[in-house]
Design a protein around this motif. Structure first.
Motif, PDB file in Angstrom:
ATOM      1  N   ARG A   1     -74.048 -20.419  32.287  1.00  0.00           N
ATOM      2  CA  ARG A   1     -72.652 -20.739  33.285  1.00  0.00           C
ATOM      3  C   ARG A   1     -71.718 -21.688  32.780  1.00  0.00           C
ATOM      4  NH1 ARG A   1     -68.742 -18.505  35.555  1.00  0.00           N
ATOM      5  NH2 ARG A   1     -68.670 -18.536  37.744  1.00  0.00           N
ATOM      6  N   LEU A   2     -70.633 -21.346  32.637  1.00  0.00           N
ATOM      7  CA  LEU A   2     -69.436 -22.435  32.233  1.00  0.00           C
ATOM      8  C   LEU A   2     -68.112 -22.156  33.085  1.00  0.00           C
ATOM      9  CD1 LEU A   2     -68.274 -24.624  30.190  1.00  0.00           C
ATOM     10  CD2 LEU A   2     -67.731 -22.717  28.547  1.00  0.00           C
ATOM     11  N   LEU A   3     -67.696 -23.274  33.476  1.00  0.00           N
ATOM     12  CA  LEU A   3     -66.386 -23.109  34.181  1.00  0.00           C
ATOM     13  C   LEU A   3     -65.453 -24.360  33.432  1.00  0.00           C
ATOM     14  CD1 LEU A   3     -68.416 -22.460  36.712  1.00  0.00           C
ATOM     15  CD2 LEU A   3     -66.452 -22.352  37.893  1.00  0.00           C
ATOM     16  N   ALA A   4     -64.335 -23.943  32.810  1.00  0.00           N
ATOM     17  CA  ALA A   4     -63.556 -24.981  32.094  1.00  0.00           C
ATOM     18  C   ALA A   4     -62.111 -24.880  32.797  1.00  0.00           C
ATOM     19  CB  ALA A   4     -63.621 -24.582  30.623  1.00  0.00           C
ATOM     20  N   ILE A   5     -61.416 -26.131  32.860  1.00  0.00           N
ATOM     21  CA  ILE A   5     -60.059 -26.046  33.342  1.00  0.00           C
ATOM     22  C   ILE A   5     -59.072 -25.897  32.417  1.00  0.00           C
ATOM     23  CG2 ILE A   5     -58.448 -27.334  34.378  1.00  0.00           C
ATOM     24  CD1 ILE A   5     -60.762 -28.802  35.856  1.00  0.00           C
ATOM     25  N   SER A   6     -58.377 -24.795  32.414  1.00  0.00           N
ATOM     26  CA  SER A   6     -57.302 -24.620  31.562  1.00  0.00           C
ATOM     27  C   SER A   6     -55.925 -24.803  32.304  1.00  0.00           C
ATOM     28  CB  SER A   6     -57.499 -23.149  31.037  1.00  0.00           C
ATOM     29  OG  SER A   6     -56.222 -22.745  30.289  1.00  0.00           O
ATOM     30  N   SER A   7     -54.912 -23.963  32.428  1.00  0.00           N
ATOM     31  CA  SER A   7     -53.641 -23.991  32.920  1.00  0.00           C
ATOM     32  C   SER A   7     -52.919 -22.349  33.166  1.00  0.00           C
ATOM     33  CB  SER A   7     -52.678 -24.874  32.375  1.00  0.00           C
ATOM     34  OG  SER A   7     -51.311 -24.802  32.974  1.00  0.00           O
ATOM     35  N   SER A   8     -52.410 -22.440  34.359  1.00  0.00           N
ATOM     36  CA  SER A   8     -51.742 -21.208  34.672  1.00  0.00           C
ATOM     37  C   SER A   8     -50.699 -20.979  33.393  1.00  0.00           C
ATOM     38  CB  SER A   8     -50.915 -21.303  36.038  1.00  0.00           C
ATOM     39  OG  SER A   8     -51.706 -21.473  37.130  1.00  0.00           O
ATOM     40  N   VAL A   9     -50.283 -21.833  32.720  1.00  0.00           N
ATOM     41  CA  VAL A   9     -49.357 -21.593  31.964  1.00  0.00           C
ATOM     42  C   VAL A   9     -50.011 -20.959  30.487  1.00  0.00           C
ATOM     43  CG1 VAL A   9     -47.828 -22.837  29.903  1.00  0.00           C
ATOM     44  CG2 VAL A   9     -48.153 -23.763  32.218  1.00  0.00           C
ATOM     45  N   ALA A  10     -51.419 -20.761  30.551  1.00  0.00           N
ATOM     46  CA  ALA A  10     -51.895 -20.114  29.565  1.00  0.00           C
ATOM     47  C   ALA A  10     -51.931 -18.486  29.746  1.00  0.00           C
ATOM     48  CB  ALA A  10     -53.622 -20.468  29.706  1.00  0.00           C
ATOM     49  N   ASP A  11     -51.331 -18.209  31.135  1.00  0.00           N
ATOM     50  CA  ASP A  11     -51.213 -16.761  31.229  1.00  0.00           C
ATOM     51  C   ASP A  11     -49.473 -16.450  30.771  1.00  0.00           C
ATOM     52  OD1 ASP A  11     -50.522 -14.366  32.236  1.00  0.00           O
ATOM     53  OD2 ASP A  11     -50.948 -14.852  34.145  1.00  0.00           O
ATOM     54  N   PRO A  12     -49.241 -15.678  29.962  1.00  0.00           N
ATOM     55  CA  PRO A  12     -47.963 -15.423  29.576  1.00  0.00           C
ATOM     56  C   PRO A  12     -47.108 -14.762  30.541  1.00  0.00           C
ATOM     57  CG  PRO A  12     -49.297 -13.948  28.511  1.00  0.00           C
ATOM     58  CD  PRO A  12     -50.447 -14.924  28.866  1.00  0.00           C
ATOM     59  N   GLY A  13     -47.536 -14.219  31.649  1.00  0.00           N
ATOM     60  CA  GLY A  13     -46.995 -13.470  32.663  1.00  0.00           C
ATOM     61  C   GLY A  13     -46.779 -14.434  33.835  1.00  0.00           C
ATOM     62  N   TRP A  14     -47.484 -15.409  33.848  1.00  0.00           N
ATOM     63  CA  TRP A  14     -47.378 -16.320  35.034  1.00  0.00           C
ATOM     64  C   TRP A  14     -45.775 -16.619  35.363  1.00  0.00           C
ATOM     65  CZ3 TRP A  14     -46.709 -21.972  35.589  1.00  0.00           C
ATOM     66  CH2 TRP A  14     -46.818 -22.526  36.746  1.00  0.00           C
ATOM     67  N   ARG A  15     -45.208 -16.440  36.533  1.00  0.00           N
ATOM     68  CA  ARG A  15     -43.919 -16.677  36.941  1.00  0.00           C
ATOM     69  C   ARG A  15     -43.942 -16.951  38.496  1.00  0.00           C
ATOM     70  NH1 ARG A  15     -43.864 -17.721  32.387  1.00  0.00           N
ATOM     71  NH2 ARG A  15     -41.906 -17.468  30.903  1.00  0.00           N
ATOM     72  N   PRO A  16     -44.199 -17.954  39.151  1.00  0.00           N
ATOM     73  CA  PRO A  16     -44.257 -18.373  40.641  1.00  0.00           C
ATOM     74  C   PRO A  16     -43.216 -17.601  41.348  1.00  0.00           C
ATOM     75  CG  PRO A  16     -44.791 -20.318  39.580  1.00  0.00           C
ATOM     76  CD  PRO A  16     -44.122 -19.589  38.549  1.00  0.00           C
ATOM     77  N   THR A  17     -43.452 -16.688  42.328  1.00  0.00           N
ATOM     78  CA  THR A  17     -42.510 -16.134  43.042  1.00  0.00           C
ATOM     79  C   THR A  17     -41.509 -17.149  43.727  1.00  0.00           C
ATOM     80  OG1 THR A  17     -43.892 -14.199  43.388  1.00  0.00           O
ATOM     81  CG2 THR A  17     -42.197 -14.483  45.030  1.00  0.00           C
ATOM     82  N   GLY A  18     -40.121 -16.849  43.903  1.00  0.00           N
ATOM     83  CA  GLY A  18     -39.288 -17.593  44.399  1.00  0.00           C
ATOM     84  C   GLY A  18     -38.926 -19.021  43.980  1.00  0.00           C
TER      85      GLY A  18
END
Length: 230
Positions: A100-117
């Motif tokens: 089991r591994l959990l590693a912190i990355s960033s929302s920026v790693a998702d090319p489709g990430w654009r917060p609404t509003g």
């Protein structure tokens, strides 16, 4: 559960360590700075450079799970901490049968990430801070995600949005891939990781985490998280 926390004396690592101990876990706090964690019941300090395979191997041995809270500052130079540590950690886990591994990355790693509003963030802050000042950092985060995703481990890539300090856990939300929001308190990020460790809702997937109850000062966030020297 016996958990190895890499970056245990960093901003998010401290929250992870404190919350894990409070929940009754044993914690192997992995740090490059001897004596930086202090002595507490249930806490074992492991001094290691997270990119050193031998040191990482010793820290991972005998644990049930690994949580990576490693982080770097923005830099014009190439950054390799995330990908190099991911290689060392995943190889050590495979050798010792730790799944089991959990590693912190960033929302920026998702090319489709654009917060609404979030017009100002999407059109001004994100291009300037994340895509320009943080270009080399986020490029290495993506390499880290590729390294981890290619393993047979039970991994979760944890993607917060803009990180900021808040002393206690508040209301937060998790979503598959990335979360629709701009900010994530470190205390909430740690709480979400420990909950995912138990619930296993996002195994072999990315998990976005955002804070919904409080917001940081934008200028302080940019200075503290991206520009100010360690």
């Amino acid at each position: 559960m016996r958990i190895a926390v890499f970056g245990a004396n960093g901003p998010t690592g401290r929250h992870l360590t404190d919350q894990a101990l409070a929940a009754g876990h044993e914690v192997v706090g992995v740090t490059r700075r001897p004596g930086s964690l202090g002595a507490r019941p249930g806490l074992t300090e492991a001094v290691a450079d997270a990119t050193d395979p031998a040191a990482v191997d010793a820290a991972v041995r005998g644990t049930d799970a690994v949580l990576s809270a490693l982080g770097a500052r923005f830099s014009k130079e190439a950054i390799t901490l995330y990908s190099a540590s991911a290689g060392a950690i995943t190889e050590a886990m495979a050798r010792h049968g730790v799944k089991r591994l959990l590693a912190i990355s960033s929302s920026v790693a998702d090319p489709g990430w654009r917060p609404t509003g979030a017009h100002f963030f999407n059109h001004v802050l994100d291009p300037l801070v994340n895509r320009r000042l943080g270009r080399t950092l986020h490029a290495d985060m993506r390499r880290m995600e590729e390294v981890i995703g290619a393993t047979g481990l039970d991994w979760t890539l944890v993607r917060p949005s803009g990180l900021f300090e808040h002393p206690v856990v508040t209301d937060y939300r998790t979503e598959r891939t990335s979360a629709d929001g701009v900010f994530t308190a470190r205390a909430d990020l740690a709480a979400a990781m420990l909950r995912e460790l138990e619930e296993r809702r996002h195994v072999r997937a990315a998990m976005g985490v955002i804070t919904t109850a409080v917001k940081p000062n934008i200028a302080s966030l940019i200075w503290n998280e991206g520009i100010r020297k360690k």
